[in-house]
Design an enzyme around this catalytic site. Sequence first.
Site, PDB file in Angstrom:
ATOM      1  N   PHE A   1       0.829  -1.201   0.000  1.00 19.27           N
ATOM      2  CA  PHE A   1       0.000   0.000   0.000  1.00 19.27           C
ATOM      3  C   PHE A   1       0.861   1.247   0.000  1.00 19.27           C
ATOM      4  O   PHE A   1       1.869   1.326   0.702  1.00 19.27           O
ATOM      5  CB  PHE A   1      -0.900   0.031   1.243  1.00 19.27           C
ATOM      6  CG  PHE A   1      -1.915  -1.073   1.305  1.00 19.27           C
ATOM      7  CD1 PHE A   1      -3.140  -0.948   0.686  1.00 19.27           C
ATOM      8  CD2 PHE A   1      -1.622  -2.239   2.000  1.00 19.27           C
ATOM      9  CE1 PHE A   1      -4.065  -1.969   0.748  1.00 19.27           C
ATOM     10  CE2 PHE A   1      -2.544  -3.262   2.070  1.00 19.27           C
ATOM     11  CZ  PHE A   1      -3.776  -3.128   1.440  1.00 19.27           C
ATOM     12  N   ASP A   2       0.449   2.245  -0.775  1.00 16.55           N
ATOM     13  CA  ASP A   2       1.038   3.573  -0.656  1.00 16.55           C
ATOM     14  C   ASP A   2       0.521   4.187   0.639  1.00 16.55           C
ATOM     15  O   ASP A   2      -0.586   3.873   1.079  1.00 16.55           O
ATOM     16  CB  ASP A   2       0.631   4.425  -1.857  1.00 16.55           C
ATOM     17  CG  ASP A   2       1.102   5.864  -1.719  1.00 16.55           C
ATOM     18  OD1 ASP A   2       2.302   6.058  -1.448  1.00 16.55           O
ATOM     19  OD2 ASP A   2       0.272   6.771  -1.867  1.00 16.55           O
ATOM     20  N   LYS A   3       1.320   5.036   1.267  1.00 17.77           N
ATOM     21  CA  LYS A   3       0.913   5.614   2.544  1.00 17.77           C
ATOM     22  C   LYS A   3       0.034   6.847   2.366  1.00 17.77           C
ATOM     23  O   LYS A   3      -1.137   6.844   2.729  1.00 17.77           O
ATOM     24  CB  LYS A   3       2.135   5.980   3.395  1.00 17.77           C
ATOM     25  CG  LYS A   3       1.764   6.637   4.742  1.00 17.77           C
ATOM     26  CD  LYS A   3       2.984   7.039   5.530  1.00 17.77           C
ATOM     27  CE  LYS A   3       3.652   8.257   4.964  1.00 17.77           C
ATOM     28  NZ  LYS A   3       2.817   9.501   5.084  1.00 17.77           N
TER      29      LYS A   3
END
Length: 354
Positions: free
Chosen positions: A166-168
């Site tokens: 996941f991208d933050k």
Amino acid sequence: MPSDGVVVTGRGGIDEANITGESMPVSKEAGAPVFEATINLDGVLEVSISRPVSDSTIARMIRLVTEAQAARALSERFSEWFGQRYTVAVLAGGVLAFAAFWWLGSGWELALYRAATLLVAASPCAIVISVPAAILSALSAAARGGVLFKGGGALETLASVDTFAFDKTGTLTTGRASVTRLVALDGDQAGFLSLLSGLEAHSEHHIAAAIHREAISRDLQPVAVTDVKARPGIGIEGRDASGPVWAGNPYLAQAMGAALDHPALQVLADGTDTVVYLGRGAQVLGAVTVADAPRGSSAPALAALHKGGVRRMMMMTGDRRPVALRIGAELGLVPRRDPRRKSARGQGFVRSAR
């Protein structure tokens, strides 16, 4: 920023969240690189363009996305390959059936009827459109639920996925700054926040917006502040009924000759959040910390994936390592350093949880 380049003169804060994942503005001065499509929040910068638009960061991202979208699922490619050959075979079979029935004396009308029956029964339509229709239906259903796939290939691969990355910023987090802590050295938090909000109300910076939202949530009226001027990259100054006031980062406090050695302020400075100080001349009145916070749905979503059989989940970010560690800890992700990485910042720091 119109294109990738290097700052020649000037200083200001740049919002790079859409490129590097940095949740807070990055202060840029002479010699610092800047990227196309990032946003100059304050200050005037003279930038020397280092790459043509066709080779900029955004252009390379567009090429990667286009290539990913062009990738089709293996079943789609097989369906297309098989469908073409099957269609030719059925048409040829219909012609042969007509010829066979006519040669056997069925008459041309009966032979044509039986050949047409064969074509209908063996029609390739259902076979040819079955896979694309199923994939299109799945992509549409996912889109209605807020999930976008880069083509059928990615959707088909999902069946065997046991790891999620996941991208933050903006994915696991809200992507919007909010006030996390507040320290008023005189103990009057309401008066402190009213004054800070009144000063920051004159700024379009997203940290200023976070402070303003916090004041509204506490039903506080901003103090009237006039003669406001921005100090690019370091803060803002103005004047209220009691005299000059300022708000900004430690560089502005240093410029004002204000000491930041108060124990309560040191606690804030030692944390991972962005600190905004409020002062009057050489006196610091207090400070607030501002940070990007996890979405309320992030932790339940990760738990649901884990319950569904996903063995590993990772968070990748170009944000500062302390910020990444804080967000990871709040979401239950255990830090695991990639030995090939020398630095988390700008390289995509990865954390995983089993």
